[in-house]
Scaffold this active site. Structure first.
Site, PDB file in Angstrom:
ATOM      1  N   GLU A 253      47.363  39.037  47.212  1.00 52.24           N
ATOM      2  CA  GLU A 253      47.767  40.143  46.320  1.00 52.24           C
ATOM      3  C   GLU A 253      46.809  40.085  45.136  1.00 52.24           C
ATOM      4  O   GLU A 253      46.900  39.165  44.314  1.00 52.24           O
ATOM      5  CB  GLU A 253      49.202  39.940  45.828  1.00 52.24           C
ATOM      6  CG  GLU A 253      50.229  39.812  46.928  1.00 52.24           C
ATOM      7  CD  GLU A 253      50.801  41.158  47.355  1.00 52.24           C
ATOM      8  OE1 GLU A 253      50.258  42.197  46.941  1.00 52.24           O
ATOM      9  OE2 GLU A 253      51.782  41.149  48.106  1.00 52.24           O
ATOM     10  N   CYS A 287      48.480  43.789  37.094  1.00 51.59           N
ATOM     11  CA  CYS A 287      47.591  44.300  38.158  1.00 51.59           C
ATOM     12  C   CYS A 287      47.849  45.790  38.371  1.00 51.59           C
ATOM     13  O   CYS A 287      46.980  46.496  38.868  1.00 51.59           O
ATOM     14  CB  CYS A 287      47.839  43.528  39.446  1.00 51.59           C
ATOM     15  SG  CYS A 287      49.563  43.572  39.974  1.00 51.59           S
TER      16      CYS A 287
HETATM   17  P1  NAD Z   1      43.277  33.857  38.814  1.00 47.86           P
HETATM   18  O1  NAD Z   1      42.739  34.408  40.091  1.00 47.86           O
HETATM   19  O2  NAD Z   1      42.307  33.320  37.828  1.00 47.86           O
HETATM   20  O3  NAD Z   1      44.289  32.648  39.124  1.00 47.86           O
HETATM   21  C1  NAD Z   1      45.415  32.819  39.960  1.00 47.86           C
HETATM   22  C2  NAD Z   1      45.873  31.451  40.458  1.00 47.86           C
HETATM   23  O4  NAD Z   1      44.866  30.887  41.303  1.00 47.86           O
HETATM   24  C3  NAD Z   1      46.129  30.428  39.359  1.00 47.86           C
HETATM   25  O5  NAD Z   1      47.260  29.656  39.710  1.00 47.86           O
HETATM   26  C4  NAD Z   1      44.859  29.584  39.389  1.00 47.86           C
HETATM   27  O6  NAD Z   1      45.035  28.286  38.867  1.00 47.86           O
HETATM   28  C5  NAD Z   1      44.570  29.555  40.890  1.00 47.86           C
HETATM   29  N1  NAD Z   1      43.189  29.278  41.267  1.00 47.86           N
HETATM   30  C6  NAD Z   1      42.062  29.517  40.544  1.00 47.86           C
HETATM   31  N2  NAD Z   1      40.976  29.176  41.283  1.00 47.86           N
HETATM   32  C7  NAD Z   1      41.426  28.738  42.481  1.00 47.86           C
HETATM   33  C8  NAD Z   1      40.781  28.284  43.675  1.00 47.86           C
HETATM   34  N3  NAD Z   1      39.470  28.227  43.775  1.00 47.86           N
HETATM   35  N4  NAD Z   1      41.558  27.940  44.740  1.00 47.86           N
HETATM   36  C9  NAD Z   1      42.913  28.050  44.672  1.00 47.86           C
HETATM   37  N5  NAD Z   1      43.570  28.455  43.565  1.00 47.86           N
HETATM   38  C10 NAD Z   1      42.833  28.807  42.486  1.00 47.86           C
HETATM   39  O7  NAD Z   1      44.194  35.008  38.191  1.00 47.86           O
HETATM   40  P2  NAD Z   1      44.947  35.047  36.779  1.00 47.86           P
HETATM   41  O8  NAD Z   1      43.938  35.203  35.686  1.00 47.86           O
HETATM   42  O9  NAD Z   1      45.937  33.945  36.701  1.00 47.86           O
HETATM   43  O10 NAD Z   1      45.792  36.420  36.936  1.00 47.86           O
HETATM   44  C11 NAD Z   1      45.266  37.687  36.711  1.00 47.86           C
HETATM   45  C12 NAD Z   1      44.840  38.362  38.004  1.00 47.86           C
HETATM   46  O11 NAD Z   1      45.943  38.415  38.911  1.00 47.86           O
HETATM   47  C13 NAD Z   1      44.431  39.808  37.797  1.00 47.86           C
HETATM   48  O12 NAD Z   1      43.259  40.078  38.508  1.00 47.86           O
HETATM   49  C14 NAD Z   1      45.596  40.601  38.372  1.00 47.86           C
HETATM   50  O13 NAD Z   1      45.258  41.888  38.817  1.00 47.86           O
HETATM   51  C15 NAD Z   1      46.041  39.723  39.478  1.00 47.86           C
HETATM   52  N6  NAD Z   1      47.445  40.017  39.825  1.00 47.86           N
HETATM   53  C16 NAD Z   1      47.713  40.650  41.017  1.00 47.86           C
HETATM   54  C17 NAD Z   1      49.025  40.970  41.356  1.00 47.86           C
HETATM   55  C18 NAD Z   1      49.370  41.671  42.651  1.00 47.86           C
HETATM   56  O14 NAD Z   1      50.530  41.631  43.059  1.00 47.86           O
HETATM   57  N7  NAD Z   1      48.433  42.336  43.318  1.00 47.86           N
HETATM   58  C19 NAD Z   1      50.074  40.642  40.474  1.00 47.86           C
HETATM   59  C20 NAD Z   1      49.750  40.017  39.276  1.00 47.86           C
HETATM   60  C21 NAD Z   1      48.429  39.694  38.965  1.00 47.86           C
END
Ligand code: NAD
Length: 486
Positions: A253, A287
């Protein structure tokens, strides 16, 4: 708030116990308005993830073997514990920097996820198929996937965790939850505390606050059957690459760059209210925020004026204070990123009509016009309270511009002729679209997800959860043993 001495202080939640990580790492839990560290979480590293996976394997066998009624009862107990919780609301407000309304939404939406999942637990798990072989009983049955890793972001940490935990558990899986390092409490340990208080069997939910390293280990661990990731498109792509080479099931997502179309017959005041909510709600850090306002020339001046006035009237500050509309952005990185996108657009000729300034993490709601459509402010996910407006002539231009993106999360169309607005909505390349309503929408029963760069895998919510968190098995039973030529 007295959470310093909470029993999860400095801990992870593994096999039904709050315990410190093997290497003793920790994560500060910060109030995003004041910067104050008000609690400490444990930080998981590879050995902690491995230990949690080991106990999850054992827990999953007995959890899946329980009757549906027992699984449903645990979920209902957790929903009750959440609704009774004295601290969750304030925890979400402080840890995510949001106003009370957003915290209330998270709590009620998470409780709804739990209650819907409790009902999901008793749904039929198979069907009897017609067979070409006489005397053959042919069944398609659903089985739990096994160990599901939920990797979640910081913006809606409770509900985005719960939309995975609740249905996955209902269907006999167990969950390893890794919240964002920005929200280890409301996205992780406080959820663990609810399960603990509700008397959930040990090991069905393991909570591993931590960073990239813990996330990567969950993705790579051979005993983790499925990765459910909510977060940025960039990290989602990395996870897809690794999971693809391991042939591991994933559900991603991801981000969005969502369009809000204001048609020539829109009620401008109503449209501007919807537009303001779509772009500024929770500082634009969702998002499903609107990152592109596509407005018909016939109503563009009036809409721009009305949106600008609404933005200018919003109070920005400490979200705990009454009357505050917007709190702080989550961290300096996000503020600098938003500033960079805005400044670059202005350098290419964009005009800021209101806002455009920030006092530390407090970013004023901003309305921008005359945007070069090649600038990042138009092509990228903004994740800040900025509403860029582009003026178009007619429906075809509006639809073409809305679809001129690799993302495909959500769209919205505002117009008085509902039939015409609906026809426009159906031509948008997005997995979700709302007519005469804002882009941020979510319901426990609705299929939530994205197309293209906004997501890969299935959908969350309602019946989609059955597909999402089970594997199908074809089982045949022949009443008479089959005969073959040799
Ligand atoms: P992010 O991608 O930086 O991190 C998300 C999660 O992934 C965190 O728990 C982080 O620690 C982990 N992570 C980071 N690198 C990783 C790796 N290499 N392997 C595994 N895990 C890893 O996102 P964020 O800054 O926490 O959140 C914002 C983003 O989330 C925005 O782009 C937003 O659009 C998206 N988002 C999407 C939805 C949806 O339902 N489509 C909902 C909410 C947020």
């Amino acid at each position: 708030m007295e959470v310093q001495h909470h029993r999860w202080s400095g801990a992870l939640y593994v096999d039904g116990h709050f315990r410190p990580p093997a290497a003793g790492g920790s994560l500060d839990v910060r109030d995003k308005s004041s910067g104050e560290v008000f609690a400490v979480a444990g930080s998981a590293e590879v050995p902690d993830v491995d230990a949690a996976v080991g106990s999850a394997v054992v827990a999953q066998r007995s959890w899946a073997a329980r009757g549906y009624a027992e699984r449903a009862a645990v979920l209902r107990q957790v929903a009750g514990a959440l609704e009774r919780s004295a601290e969750f609301r304030e925890l979400i407000m402080r840890e995510t920097g949001c106003i009370g309304g957003k915290a209330d939404y998270e709590i009620s939406a998470a409780a709804a996820e739990l209650m819907e999942a409790a009902a999901l637990a008793s749904r039929p798990t198979g069907e009897v198929l017609q067979s070409t072989h006489a005397g053959r009983f042919s069944i398609s049955e659903r089985l739990p996937v096994g160990l599901v890793a939920a990797i979640t972001p910081w913006n809606f940490p409770l509900v985005l965790g719960m939309r995975v935990i609740a249905p996955a558990l209902a269907l006999g899986n167990v969950v390893l939850l890794k919240p964002s390092p920005e929200t280890p409490a409301s996205g992780g340990l406080a959820i663990a505390a609810l399960f603990d208080e509700a008397g959930a069997p040990p090991g069905i939910l393991q909570v591993l606050p931590g960073g990239e390293e813990a996330g990567r280990r969950l993705v790579e661990h051979p005993d983790v059957a499925m990765i459910h990731f909510t977060g940025s498109t960039k990290v989602g792509r990395d996870i897809a690459r690794t999971a693809g080479s391991l042939l591991k099931r994933t559900s991603l997502e991801l981000g969005g760059n969502n369009a809000l179309l204001v048609l020539d017959d829109a009620d401008v005041e109503q449209a501007a209210m919807i537009g303001a909510w779509s772009s500024f709600h929770y500082q634009g850090q969702t998002c499903i925020s609107a990152g592109r306002h596509i407005v018909d020339r016939k109503v563009a001046d009036a809409y721009t004026r009305e949106l600008t006035a609404r933005a200018a009237a919003i109070t920005v500050g400490d979200p705990v204070k009454d009357g505050t509309g917007l709190g702080p952005m989550i961290n300096d990185v996000q503020v600098l990123r938003a500033r960079g996108l805005l400044d670059a657009a202005v350098a290419k000729g964009a005009r800021v009509l209101t806002g455009g300034t920030n006092d530390g993490p407090f970013f004023r709601p901003t309305v921008v016009v005359d945007i070069d459509q090649g600038s990042g402010l138009w092509t990228e996910e903004i994740f800040a309270p900025i509403a860029p407006i582009v003026v178009v002539d007619g429906l075809e231009e509006a639809i073409a511009l809305a679809n001129d993106t690799g993302y495909g999360l959500v769209g919205a169309v505002i117009g008085s002729d509902v039939h015409r607005a609906t026809e426009v909505a159906r031509r948008l390349n997005s997995a979700m679209v709302h007519v005469n309503d804002a882009t941020p929408q979510d319901e426990a029963l609705a299929p939530f997800g994205g197309l293209g760069q906004s997501g890969l895998g299935g959908r969350s919510g309602g019946d989609s959860n059955l597909e999402e968190f089970t594997e199908k098995r074809w089982l045949t039973v022949s009443s008479v043993p089959a005969q073959y030529p040799y």
